[in-house]
Design an enzyme around this catalytic site. Structure first.
Site: not given
Ligand code: AMP
Length: 217
Positions: A13, A88, A127, A161, A172
């Site tokens: 994404k 989400r 990554r 990360r 996740r």
């Molecule tokens: P991402 O970079 O989108 O993979 O997000 C990394 C982490 O941030 C996720 O595993 C969640 O812990 C938190 N996170 C990101 N976006 C959201 C969201 N819309 N709602 C809840 N937690 C989020």
């Protein structure tokens, strides 16, 4: 033009959002990136979020909704936004609808990037990114041209990360299945959901995404 990109962690994404941002002069709004900035800055939100993110769980809806609403306002004046990693959960999707109605913003495309679970694990567990410009790389699939030097900006500092380790990745994925996948029927019922195969080279996937975006509004 306003777009939501949906799909599990590792679907690509963020990568696709960056290309759309550039081509269509949109603003990528990644809630994950925003939270990582909060963690880095050591804010109260960042401190709360860090533990949750490292566990691979989701940050509470009210915190996320307040954070994204401000950013949508700040993006006014551009051609639109790409929501990456938001919504989400069902409450987030409902809050987004209300927010967009209040701000008089129309949603043009909801694109789901589909990808199999074994591919996700392989993608996430190699990554890394440039610490300076954010360019993304992978141990196996996309190395830097010169070892240890960013192709884009020449920096020699890279970051991984903390939530891209196997145990957190599993959590996740579980959070995605349990809390995020149920919003797909929500958008399907509205008739706005379009699916894209996330397998293949970045450019191939982008071509599929671009076809939807260019063919629509
Ligand atoms: P991402 O970079 O989108 O993979 O997000 C990394 C982490 O941030 C996720 O595993 C969640 O812990 C938190 N996170 C990101 N976006 C959201 C969201 N819309 N709602 C809840 N937690 C989020």
């Amino acid at each position: 033009m306003n777009i939501i990109l949906l799909g599990p962690p590792g679907a690509g994404k963020g990568t696709q959002a960056k290309q759309l941002e550039e081509q269509f002069n949109l603003v990528q709004l990644s809630t994950g990136d925003m939270l990582r900035e909060e963690v880095k800055a050591g804010t109260a939100l960042g401190q709360t979020a860090k533990k949750i993110m490292d566990a691979g769980e989701l940050v509470p809806d009210d915190l996320i909704i307040a954070m994204i609403s401000d950013r949508i306002d700040q993006a006014k004046g551009k051609n639109g936004v790409i929501l990456d990693g938001f919504p989400r959960t069902t409450p987030q999707a409902e809050a987004l609808d209300q927010m967009l109605a209040e701000k008089n913003i129309q949603l043009d495309h909801v694109i789901q990037i589909e990808i199999a679970e074994d591919i996700i694990v392989a993608r996430l567990s190699g990554r890394f990114g440039c610490a300076k410009c954010g360019a993304g790389y992978h141990d196996e699939f996309k190395q830097t041209q010169k070892e240890g030097v960013c192709d884009e900006c020449g920096s020699t500092e890279f970051i991984r990360r903390s939530d891209d380790n196997p145990e957190t990745v599993r959590n996740r994925l579980a959070a995605y299945e349990k809390q995020t996948a149920p919003i797909l029927p929500y958008y399907a019922a509205k008739g706005t959901l379009q699916k894209v195969d996330g397998l293949g080279e970045i450019e191939e996937v982008y071509h599929r995404v671009e076809e939807i975006v260019s063919g629509g509004s």
